[in-house]
Design a protein around this motif. Sequence first.
Motif, PDB file in Angstrom:
ATOM      1  N   VAL B 244       0.861  -1.180   0.000  1.00 47.73           N
ATOM      2  CA  VAL B 244       0.000   0.000   0.000  1.00 47.73           C
ATOM      3  C   VAL B 244       0.898   1.230   0.000  1.00 47.73           C
ATOM      4  O   VAL B 244       1.710   1.407   0.906  1.00 47.73           O
ATOM      5  N   ASN B 245       0.749   2.032  -1.023  1.00 46.76           N
ATOM      6  CA  ASN B 245       1.589   3.212  -1.140  1.00 46.76           C
ATOM      7  C   ASN B 245       0.952   4.331  -0.339  1.00 46.76           C
ATOM      8  O   ASN B 245       0.123   5.086  -0.849  1.00 46.76           O
ATOM      9  N   TRP B 246       1.307   4.447   0.909  1.00 45.65           N
ATOM     10  CA  TRP B 246       0.682   5.449   1.779  1.00 45.65           C
ATOM     11  C   TRP B 246       1.754   6.035   2.670  1.00 45.65           C
ATOM     12  O   TRP B 246       2.369   5.335   3.465  1.00 45.65           O
ATOM     13  N   LEU B 248       2.385   9.830   4.718  1.00 46.12           N
ATOM     14  CA  LEU B 248       1.804  11.141   4.992  1.00 46.12           C
ATOM     15  C   LEU B 248       2.667  12.267   4.421  1.00 46.12           C
ATOM     16  O   LEU B 248       2.164  13.345   4.136  1.00 46.12           O
ATOM     17  N   VAL B 250       3.804  12.284   1.600  1.00 49.21           N
ATOM     18  CA  VAL B 250       3.390  12.416   0.213  1.00 49.21           C
ATOM     19  C   VAL B 250       1.896  12.688   0.133  1.00 49.21           C
ATOM     20  O   VAL B 250       1.448  13.557  -0.601  1.00 49.21           O
ATOM     21  N   ASN B 251       1.118  11.946   0.906  1.00 56.02           N
ATOM     22  CA  ASN B 251      -0.321  12.004   0.744  1.00 56.02           C
ATOM     23  C   ASN B 251      -0.988  13.133   1.521  1.00 56.02           C
ATOM     24  O   ASN B 251      -2.084  13.545   1.192  1.00 56.02           O
ATOM     25  N   VAL B 260       9.348  19.760  -0.989  1.00 52.25           N
ATOM     26  CA  VAL B 260      10.352  18.741  -1.290  1.00 52.25           C
ATOM     27  C   VAL B 260       9.637  17.429  -1.596  1.00 52.25           C
ATOM     28  O   VAL B 260       8.967  16.878  -0.730  1.00 52.25           O
ATOM     29  N   PRO B 261       9.732  16.955  -2.822  1.00 56.06           N
ATOM     30  CA  PRO B 261       9.051  15.692  -3.127  1.00 56.06           C
ATOM     31  C   PRO B 261       9.749  14.506  -2.479  1.00 56.06           C
ATOM     32  O   PRO B 261      10.974  14.449  -2.377  1.00 56.06           O
ATOM     33  N   VAL B 262       8.936  13.569  -2.027  1.00 55.39           N
ATOM     34  CA  VAL B 262       9.445  12.378  -1.365  1.00 55.39           C
ATOM     35  C   VAL B 262       9.115  11.168  -2.223  1.00 55.39           C
ATOM     36  O   VAL B 262       7.996  11.040  -2.723  1.00 55.39           O
ATOM     37  N   THR B 264       8.491   7.220  -2.250  1.00 55.77           N
ATOM     38  CA  THR B 264       8.199   6.142  -1.306  1.00 55.77           C
ATOM     39  C   THR B 264       8.607   4.810  -1.922  1.00 55.77           C
ATOM     40  O   THR B 264       8.535   4.614  -3.130  1.00 55.77           O
ATOM     41  N   TYR B 265       9.032   3.918  -1.067  1.00 58.94           N
ATOM     42  CA  TYR B 265       9.414   2.581  -1.510  1.00 58.94           C
ATOM     43  C   TYR B 265       8.347   1.609  -1.059  1.00 58.94           C
ATOM     44  O   TYR B 265       7.980   1.587   0.112  1.00 58.94           O
ATOM     45  N   VAL B 266       7.857   0.864  -1.991  1.00 59.85           N
ATOM     46  CA  VAL B 266       6.777  -0.072  -1.694  1.00 59.85           C
ATOM     47  C   VAL B 266       7.222  -1.464  -2.097  1.00 59.85           C
ATOM     48  O   VAL B 266       7.805  -1.660  -3.164  1.00 59.85           O
ATOM     49  N   ARG B 267       6.991  -2.414  -1.208  1.00 54.32           N
ATOM     50  CA  ARG B 267       7.253  -3.813  -1.545  1.00 54.32           C
ATOM     51  C   ARG B 267       5.931  -4.552  -1.525  1.00 54.32           C
ATOM     52  O   ARG B 267       5.045  -4.240  -0.742  1.00 54.32           O
ATOM     53  N   GLN B 281      15.679   0.919   2.494  1.00 59.07           N
ATOM     54  CA  GLN B 281      15.570   1.843   1.368  1.00 59.07           C
ATOM     55  C   GLN B 281      15.177   3.235   1.832  1.00 59.07           C
ATOM     56  O   GLN B 281      15.552   4.228   1.224  1.00 59.07           O
TER      57      GLN B 281
END
Lengths: 250, 384
Positions: B244-246, B248, B250-251, B260-262, B264-267, B281
């Motif tokens: 789940v790409n979540w 805070l 970013v969202n 500043v863009p962040v 996210t690393y999702v597995r 990561q």
Amino acid sequence: MDLVPRSKNIPSATTGYRDQNAALARDLAPIAQITGTPVVTQLQKGDYLGFEVAREHLVAVCRFLRDQLGFDLLSSNSGVDMLDHLESVYHIRSTTRNQLLQLKVRLSSESPEVDSVVSVWPTANWFERETYDMYGIRFSGHPDLRRMLLDDDFEGHPLLKNFHQVPLTVKPRATTQIDPNMAVSGQYQQQNMERVVQKKLGQGQQERLHPGTPTFGHANEAAQRDANVHESTESGQSTRDKNATTDEKA
Amino acid sequence: MATNQDTDLQGLTTTDSSEGVKTQEMLLNLGPQHPSTHGVLRLIMTLEGETITGCTPVIGYLHRGLEKILENRTIMAGIRYMDNSDYLSPMLNETAYVGAVEQLMGMEPPRRAQYIRLLTNELQRIASHLVGIGTYGMDLGASTPILWAFRDREGILSLFEALGGSRFNVNYMRVGGVLHDFPKDWLKECETFLDTLEKNMKEMDALLSGNEIFMSRTQGVGYIDPQQALAYGLTGPMLRASGVNWDLRVNRPYMAYREVPVNTYVRQEGDCYARYYVRLQEITESIRLCRVAIDKMPGGAISTRTPIALRPPRGESYFAVESSKGELGVYLISDGSEYPWRAKLRGPSFINLQIVPELMRGHKMSDAIAILGSTDIVLGEVDR
């Protein structure tokens, strides 16, 4: 490792989340069919919507929010003591809509009871146990409503405003901690120990003195006086000397 | 803390097999004092042979009544107590608290303060993840990662000491800004440290990520699917390891994260290894964010003028930051006085621990530590 590109729905500096909130307010309108009264949303500080719901409709409203509007993440549940009533506040997030919502349920102070939302969000289990622990709000339908952080035999609910508080001006000491010259008196220690064992957590208002009263570290002035008498007779010290030192401390 | 030993014991079942062998469930108590529980956590497990059939976490041994303490302190004095909540990431805790107050007062800290907060928050996230990864390696029998991780973390703590005067309980954030500006050459030292750290993290990756013993003990263990993760309210690396790409940052970006863009690393695996790898990561990503913050560091004031007797207006606000463990929220209610009427902390560790019994059921006894370590809980935040 998947590198996910940056999300594009960052609020603009001028409008913030205004458009998303307006869309959400429209989507919340069908709740009126559940509760029978139109939803009155309020914009909270921090740019998210919040509304109050009657406690008998809570679970139905929550189920609507989860199933129809995609509010899938219960962020927090907190109890609040507003003196004349209690509140149970829910902060719910939607990962698909990317929104935050605040739900508030007003409860009576005398018998705070509300339906549990564990059936909607399983994460509410520990949240509600903690709220019950701290505020005594009973969540009916909760599978396992026990104290969360405090002991089972703890009396009272500590975050209620009428719970015993130690005033800030007086430095409280542990009841077993006594002056070194008192410690030599075995009888005093024995009495003090007994008192500690009998004392339950959360109680003690009866024994507490006025905050301004100097107690020299003792909660019980009478016990101190007894110990003085005892020590003076045992060691043969004159009582006048003893009184002099006490005055000096005062 | 609440447990009833009698009912736990009554739940044990005895079965007689056809060969006349009598088997009984066994009760195993883990903790509260145990090196792998990372604090004072007690787990009561029922075992059938080597298989865990049930698990009851007992928490509250470290309960200090933080929320009650905050109600009895002025807002300025309460910032310091936030350090003790998640004692591995005090900067993030303080940011959440002062953020809630600022949101309530409708004020915005100066840009420089926002970037300083971003820089310190990311350094703190690195420090917290280093502890998480190092101790996780130690839990699974690898003794080198913890030494390397704590060596690197020492650099961050030294930087904090130069910045705020204290290594752990920094007490650095203030309502409306931060306490001090950088000392001389602090940013240069920070850049040197980040270079070293990046090199060291590559070594750590080579040491642990491909380790066959480590992989076989963590891969496929403690699987959480995305729906379950959301239902249990998981946040942070635990949620992102379940696909789940979540995030805070970013969202629901706050402060300098709006600029500043962040990444996210999702597995997608959702197992213990994925949770470990997401943390690893995120350290790399945090290093990048620190460099961005140093590059873009604006000038100007570090703090707005706030009254000494800080009285926020009546009202309520919920403010959450992405802590190293997940969503760290503060629900603050003010009655217009210097003292908060209510300060609720939504600790990510508390909620991330809740899923542990579900994960352990059906696994072998030796996996219990692997699962518990992968959640990366801090008992200071669980018990508050």
